[in-house]
Design a protein around this motif. Structure first.
Motif, PDB file in Angstrom:
ATOM      1  N   LEU A 155      68.964  55.791  32.125  1.00  0.00           N
ATOM      2  CA  LEU A 155      67.998  55.628  33.213  1.00  0.00           C
ATOM      3  C   LEU A 155      67.992  54.218  33.801  1.00  0.00           C
ATOM      4  CD1 LEU A 155      64.998  57.687  31.766  1.00  0.00           C
ATOM      5  CD2 LEU A 155      66.481  58.320  33.690  1.00  0.00           C
ATOM      6  N   ILE A 156      68.343  53.225  32.976  1.00  0.00           N
ATOM      7  CA  ILE A 156      68.326  51.836  33.450  1.00  0.00           C
ATOM      8  C   ILE A 156      69.545  51.623  34.334  1.00  0.00           C
ATOM      9  CG2 ILE A 156      68.559  49.414  32.666  1.00  0.00           C
ATOM     10  CD1 ILE A 156      65.850  50.757  32.104  1.00  0.00           C
ATOM     11  N   ASN A 157      69.353  51.471  35.630  1.00  0.00           N
ATOM     12  CA  ASN A 157      70.534  51.295  36.485  1.00  0.00           C
ATOM     13  C   ASN A 157      70.674  49.900  37.078  1.00  0.00           C
ATOM     14  OD1 ASN A 157      68.792  51.297  38.601  1.00  0.00           O
ATOM     15  ND2 ASN A 157      69.604  53.122  39.615  1.00  0.00           N
ATOM     16  N   SER A 158      69.790  48.989  36.674  1.00  0.00           N
ATOM     17  CA  SER A 158      69.945  47.598  37.089  1.00  0.00           C
ATOM     18  C   SER A 158      68.990  46.771  36.243  1.00  0.00           C
ATOM     19  CB  SER A 158      69.605  47.418  38.573  1.00  0.00           C
ATOM     20  OG  SER A 158      68.225  47.148  38.731  1.00  0.00           O
ATOM     21  N   PRO A 159      69.171  45.438  36.199  1.00  0.00           N
ATOM     22  CA  PRO A 159      68.235  44.611  35.430  1.00  0.00           C
ATOM     23  C   PRO A 159      66.825  44.625  36.029  1.00  0.00           C
ATOM     24  CG  PRO A 159      70.270  43.416  35.923  1.00  0.00           C
ATOM     25  CD  PRO A 159      70.286  44.659  36.750  1.00  0.00           C
ATOM     26  N   LYS A 160      66.660  45.265  37.168  1.00  0.00           N
ATOM     27  CA  LYS A 160      65.335  45.398  37.767  1.00  0.00           C
ATOM     28  C   LYS A 160      64.776  46.811  37.589  1.00  0.00           C
ATOM     29  CE  LYS A 160      64.108  41.357  39.469  1.00  0.00           C
ATOM     30  NZ  LYS A 160      62.841  40.752  38.972  1.00  0.00           N
ATOM     31  N   ILE A 202      47.900  52.367  33.433  1.00  0.00           N
ATOM     32  CA  ILE A 202      49.291  52.625  33.854  1.00  0.00           C
ATOM     33  C   ILE A 202      49.458  52.274  35.330  1.00  0.00           C
ATOM     34  CG2 ILE A 202      51.100  54.379  34.070  1.00  0.00           C
ATOM     35  CD1 ILE A 202      49.790  55.821  31.681  1.00  0.00           C
ATOM     36  N   GLU A 203      48.449  52.623  36.149  1.00  0.00           N
ATOM     37  CA  GLU A 203      48.529  52.279  37.577  1.00  0.00           C
ATOM     38  C   GLU A 203      48.600  50.759  37.758  1.00  0.00           C
ATOM     39  OE1 GLU A 203      49.053  54.148  40.119  1.00  0.00           O
ATOM     40  OE2 GLU A 203      48.213  56.147  39.800  1.00  0.00           O
ATOM     41  N   GLU A 204      47.835  50.048  36.943  1.00  0.00           N
ATOM     42  CA  GLU A 204      47.894  48.579  37.014  1.00  0.00           C
ATOM     43  C   GLU A 204      49.283  48.061  36.675  1.00  0.00           C
ATOM     44  OE1 GLU A 204      44.895  46.674  34.506  1.00  0.00           O
ATOM     45  OE2 GLU A 204      43.370  47.928  35.479  1.00  0.00           O
ATOM     46  N   ALA A 205      49.871  48.634  35.625  1.00  0.00           N
ATOM     47  CA  ALA A 205      51.220  48.202  35.227  1.00  0.00           C
ATOM     48  C   ALA A 205      52.231  48.509  36.338  1.00  0.00           C
ATOM     49  CB  ALA A 205      51.629  48.894  33.925  1.00  0.00           C
ATOM     50  N   LEU A 206      52.021  49.637  37.034  1.00  0.00           N
ATOM     51  CA  LEU A 206      52.921  49.997  38.142  1.00  0.00           C
ATOM     52  C   LEU A 206      52.764  49.017  39.295  1.00  0.00           C
ATOM     53  CD1 LEU A 206      52.513  53.872  37.984  1.00  0.00           C
ATOM     54  CD2 LEU A 206      54.700  52.652  37.850  1.00  0.00           C
ATOM     55  N   ALA A 207      51.511  48.660  39.584  1.00  0.00           N
ATOM     56  CA  ALA A 207      51.267  47.704  40.680  1.00  0.00           C
ATOM     57  C   ALA A 207      51.925  46.364  40.357  1.00  0.00           C
ATOM     58  CB  ALA A 207      49.766  47.540  40.895  1.00  0.00           C
ATOM     59  N   LYS A 208      51.790  45.939  39.112  1.00  0.00           N
ATOM     60  CA  LYS A 208      52.396  44.679  38.694  1.00  0.00           C
ATOM     61  C   LYS A 208      53.926  44.753  38.792  1.00  0.00           C
ATOM     62  CE  LYS A 208      52.435  41.207  35.065  1.00  0.00           C
ATOM     63  NZ  LYS A 208      53.915  41.154  35.017  1.00  0.00           N
ATOM     64  N   ALA A 209      54.490  45.892  38.406  1.00  0.00           N
ATOM     65  CA  ALA A 209      55.946  46.055  38.501  1.00  0.00           C
ATOM     66  C   ALA A 209      56.401  45.881  39.939  1.00  0.00           C
ATOM     67  CB  ALA A 209      56.349  47.443  37.977  1.00  0.00           C
ATOM     68  N   ARG A 210      55.673  46.518  40.847  1.00  0.00           N
ATOM     69  CA  ARG A 210      56.035  46.425  42.269  1.00  0.00           C
ATOM     70  C   ARG A 210      55.991  44.965  42.741  1.00  0.00           C
ATOM     71  NH1 ARG A 210      52.276  50.236  43.344  1.00  0.00           N
ATOM     72  NH2 ARG A 210      53.130  52.067  42.320  1.00  0.00           N
ATOM     73  N   GLN A 211      54.937  44.264  42.344  1.00  0.00           N
ATOM     74  CA  GLN A 211      54.847  42.833  42.693  1.00  0.00           C
ATOM     75  C   GLN A 211      56.046  42.054  42.189  1.00  0.00           C
ATOM     76  OE1 GLN A 211      51.253  41.229  41.049  1.00  0.00           O
ATOM     77  NE2 GLN A 211      49.925  42.262  42.530  1.00  0.00           N
ATOM     78  N   ASP A 212      56.508  42.421  40.989  1.00  0.00           N
ATOM     79  CA  ASP A 212      57.623  41.693  40.379  1.00  0.00           C
ATOM     80  C   ASP A 212      58.985  42.196  40.849  1.00  0.00           C
ATOM     81  OD1 ASP A 212      55.619  40.437  39.001  1.00  0.00           O
ATOM     82  OD2 ASP A 212      55.964  41.474  37.090  1.00  0.00           O
ATOM     83  N   GLY A 213      58.982  43.155  41.764  1.00  0.00           N
ATOM     84  CA  GLY A 213      60.259  43.688  42.254  1.00  0.00           C
ATOM     85  C   GLY A 213      60.988  44.553  41.245  1.00  0.00           C
ATOM     86  N   VAL A 214      60.240  45.136  40.315  1.00  0.00           N
ATOM     87  CA  VAL A 214      60.856  46.010  39.303  1.00  0.00           C
ATOM     88  C   VAL A 214      60.650  47.471  39.698  1.00  0.00           C
ATOM     89  CG1 VAL A 214      60.778  46.751  36.885  1.00  0.00           C
ATOM     90  CG2 VAL A 214      60.548  44.322  37.459  1.00  0.00           C
TER      91      VAL A 214
END
Lengths: 475, 475
Positions: A155-160, A202-214
């Motif tokens: 599933l991991i297709n890039s370091p992001k 989980i929604e918070e973690a998703l929002a943070k991921a988006r901020q970090d470009g992940v």
């Protein structure tokens, strides 16, 4: 130039951490060897509470006789003729049936696992959930870990690429993500609500991921929880499936403790397969199961399976290609899976013994978990959720300021410092919370509820804890 | 957005190829199912010559009785009391000794493998080579493949890391390199000299790597060769060790066929461990061994080991950390390794049967290999090195121009086209040379020499070959 130094290795390898078999486990092995060679230590035996390994020496949870009798006949089929009276009739029939399908267990099987055993797994799942299961989308594995590791690597297709991981988590997940250079997106479980899973977290973690470009790829749920023992209710599970739909996530459901339920009436297990089917959801789901836990406890066989739901045939073909490079899962593990999904039935000669053995294991685990939680909760500075499932307790410990200072001076996390002292003094090996993840400033440890002599075991824990608190000036 | 498509997966996964269980193997499985369901095909059974799997159905090489008797007692230790007369005395003693050391085979062992079994492996290596072996630098594995894959994943530290791979090679190497985004640096074996390994060919590959900006990390040697069956002489092995010294390479020695020797007098096996020790070389060496090949043929147990020589303790600790994430190798495989390195001795009750069984397997394999090579060499357009080792032949086939055209039209490599036609007509499944690598414009296939009915088997191959040549207008 030296050809091989730690610095010349794959840098991802250096980042891998796996505390369950880390510093403490290595030190406990050294103590075991010292005791074997007759050295005097402050304790007479090492108790490995760091790992859910029911049949290990010192714990000695007996294997299920049916499973082992079938396996013995598969190892040496002539036994059925040479010693026919030694085996129950249903065992002989079962082994003959498996031999007819598999042939020798010394041969490689289909890379995905013996087709007949996959059909039996599918029937087991259908009976559990009431929805169809496709043997072509089931992969037998060498334990659940092998499957988890494979899926994450795919599933991991890039370091992001990121994968949502509960905190606390079983460190296989962060170890595998480190190895394959993916990002662990942490979401915190709520200790104040019996380690429940919160959609908001989980929604918070998703929002943070988006901020970090992940880019989040998948959501890992461990149910029943490890190390927490928590159980999800169906309403939460439905919300989690909808969350995966909204965010296009693959759902990775680690369900290896599905039958380790200590209060099945108030805290039953429901599979994610059932929820996804009931909702008619398109969420791609992988459900992992294992023979290492449950009542089977057959860790050393290395057996398990995962079932893919809502996976296209080209993805299944890709998984097949990857498992084929490893040739096939161990046959001893595969036949162990067959015994798990097809236990003796009420009219079989083996049934009464099987029933007695499995009832005993369930009862002992539930009783030990409850007693241990009660007694740990009575200790100053210790609070412990009474786990309704799995094999563990995950107490929180409040440590004296002086102990935290001493830990920092020793270059250790405070809970690792506590666990090392516990090992040195009592021979009990646990895993510090820092190995599973916890909130900043909190300290925990995980211990298994598998030790037979609960009085001696908890007694030693209690004496150590009180002494430790006193040594460092009290709370 | 669909959460899971082939394009969303790790791109390295797409590049992985593993022909041994590829298109042909999948098609042969379909044929097997059709025959089972009573369908009529041009053949009555499928013969899986694609994979070295001696105990598979249809080949049915019997397992070594000693190994299986020990395993049956480990599965159900009570058998020694319930049916004592059924087992030879040395088997009962061996199982009791193993139980004393291991306890239940249902428990996880030390992640590196049971210490006692690693000590026995070290003694086996010392006896084979005459040099010391350190059990702390031996790792038991779930077959050799698991170890190879782990080591390669650790050595590749950037997409510009390369590993020298013989061509033809066993495709595990290129598959693992693709998975971990390393570069396969090909060096060609010399078919005109019995597939010998040439220092010059490796030096050329190294020069090319440097031109391409690729950093070579390790040299893979498969000895005895797979698919070639070639054996290295000691003079060449010494040169290879010196080459590794000059170029700071780790030497990865795949020695799983070390006892599959058909002309041991003229073509003996020497381990790289022995050469490295004799030369007092600092070259880091990993030697892989397995219970899947040899006379044991216990593929389904998933057992093997690798020994590290000239590895520092911090690298060993790193390997330990990585294997600990996977918990432990299968115990059935570990006890299989023990039986391989500690077979019965001349005064043991089990010895005569063990001797007879192993002699029979050696003799049958040598005889079949020779007969098959002779008869293949008599066919028009076929030339075949008479392999002195391993389980395979790797004939070169010259194909009619019209067949090559037809293959191109079908979008297949010509040797894959030939192999597909062979499967469709005879039920014999082989692996085309394109799966192992070969020079541009050359065609080969690999077939195992495990099939019991050599007359029927080679007869079918001959008839097919002659018909194929004729169908496409002759050579």
């Amino acid at each position: 130039m030296a050809p091989l130094t730690v610095d010349s290795l794959n840098p991802s390898i250096k980042k891998v951490q796996y505390a369950v078999r880390g510093e403490l486990a290595i030190k406990s092995e050294e103590y075991r060897v010292k005791l074997k060679h007759g050295e005097t230590l402050p304790f007479k035996k090492v108790i490995s509470s760091n790992i859910g390994n029911p049949q290990q020496k010192g714990l000695d949870q007996p294997p299920i006789t049916f499973t082992r009798q079938v396996a013995a006949l598969m190892e040496w089929p002539e036994l059925a003729k040479l010693a026919p009276d030694v085996f129950p009739k249903d065992v002989i029939a079962r082994a003959a049936e498996l031999y007819e399908e598999i042939g020798s267990i010394g041969a490689y099987s289909h890379s995905q696992g013996v087709p007949f055993i996959r059909e039996n797994v599918a029937k087991f799942i259908e009976q559990r959930d009431g929805y169809p299961s496709n043997p072509g989308h089931i992969f037998l594995t060498g334990g659940a870990s092998a499957g988890v590791s494979l899926l994450i690597s795919m599933l991991i297709n890039s370091p992001k690429s990121g994968i949502l991981i509960p905190i606390p988590q079983y460190p296989l997940y962060t170890a595998t993500l480190a190895q394959h250079s993916g990002v662990a997106l942490s979401y915190y479980l709520d200790e104040s609500r019996e380690w429940s899973t919160s959609i908001e977290a989980i929604e918070e973690a998703l929002a943070k991921a988006r901020q970090d470009g992940v880019e989040p790829k998948a959501l890992v749920i461990i149910n029943p929880g490890n190390p927490t023992g928590a159980l999800l209710d169906e309403a939460t599970m439905e919300k989690l499936v909808h969350l995966c739909e909204r965010h296009s996530l693959v759902l990775l459901a680690d369900e290896v403790y599905q039958i380790n339920l200590h209060h099945a009436d108030t805290h039953p297990f429901t599979s994610f397969k059932k929820i996804v089917c009931r909702l008619n959801s398109p969420v791609p789901l992988v459900s992992f199961h294992s023979i290492s836990k449950g009542v089977s406890g057959e860790c050393g066989r290395r057996g398990g399976y995962f079932e893919c739901t809502n996976f296209s045939s080209d993805i299944i073909a890709m998984i097949y290609k990857m498992v084929s490079v490893g040739l096939c899962p161990p046959l001893a593990g595969q036949i162990g899976v067959d015994s798990m999904v097809r236990p003796p039935r009420p009219n079989d000669e083996s049934y009464p013994l099987w029933k007695k053995e499995t009832d005993t294991i369930h009862a002992a685990l539930a009783q030990r978990t409850q007693v241990m939680a009660e007694r740990l909760n009575k200790l100053p500075g210790v609070s412990c959720v009474d786990s309704p499932g799995a094999l563990y307790l995950y107490p929180q410990i409040h440590l004296p300021a002086k102990a935290i200072d001493a830990a920092k001076k020793a270059g250790k996390e405070p809970d690792a410092f506590y666990a090392l002292a516990l090992l040195d003094e009592t021979g009990i090996c646990v895993v510090p919370g820092s190995g599973f993840g916890q909130k900043e400033g909190e300290y925990h440890y995980r211990l298994t509820c598998l030790c037979p002599g609960v009085e001696e075991y908890v007694g030693a824990l209690e004496r150590f804890h009180l002494g430790f608190i006193e040594k460092y000036g009290g709370l």
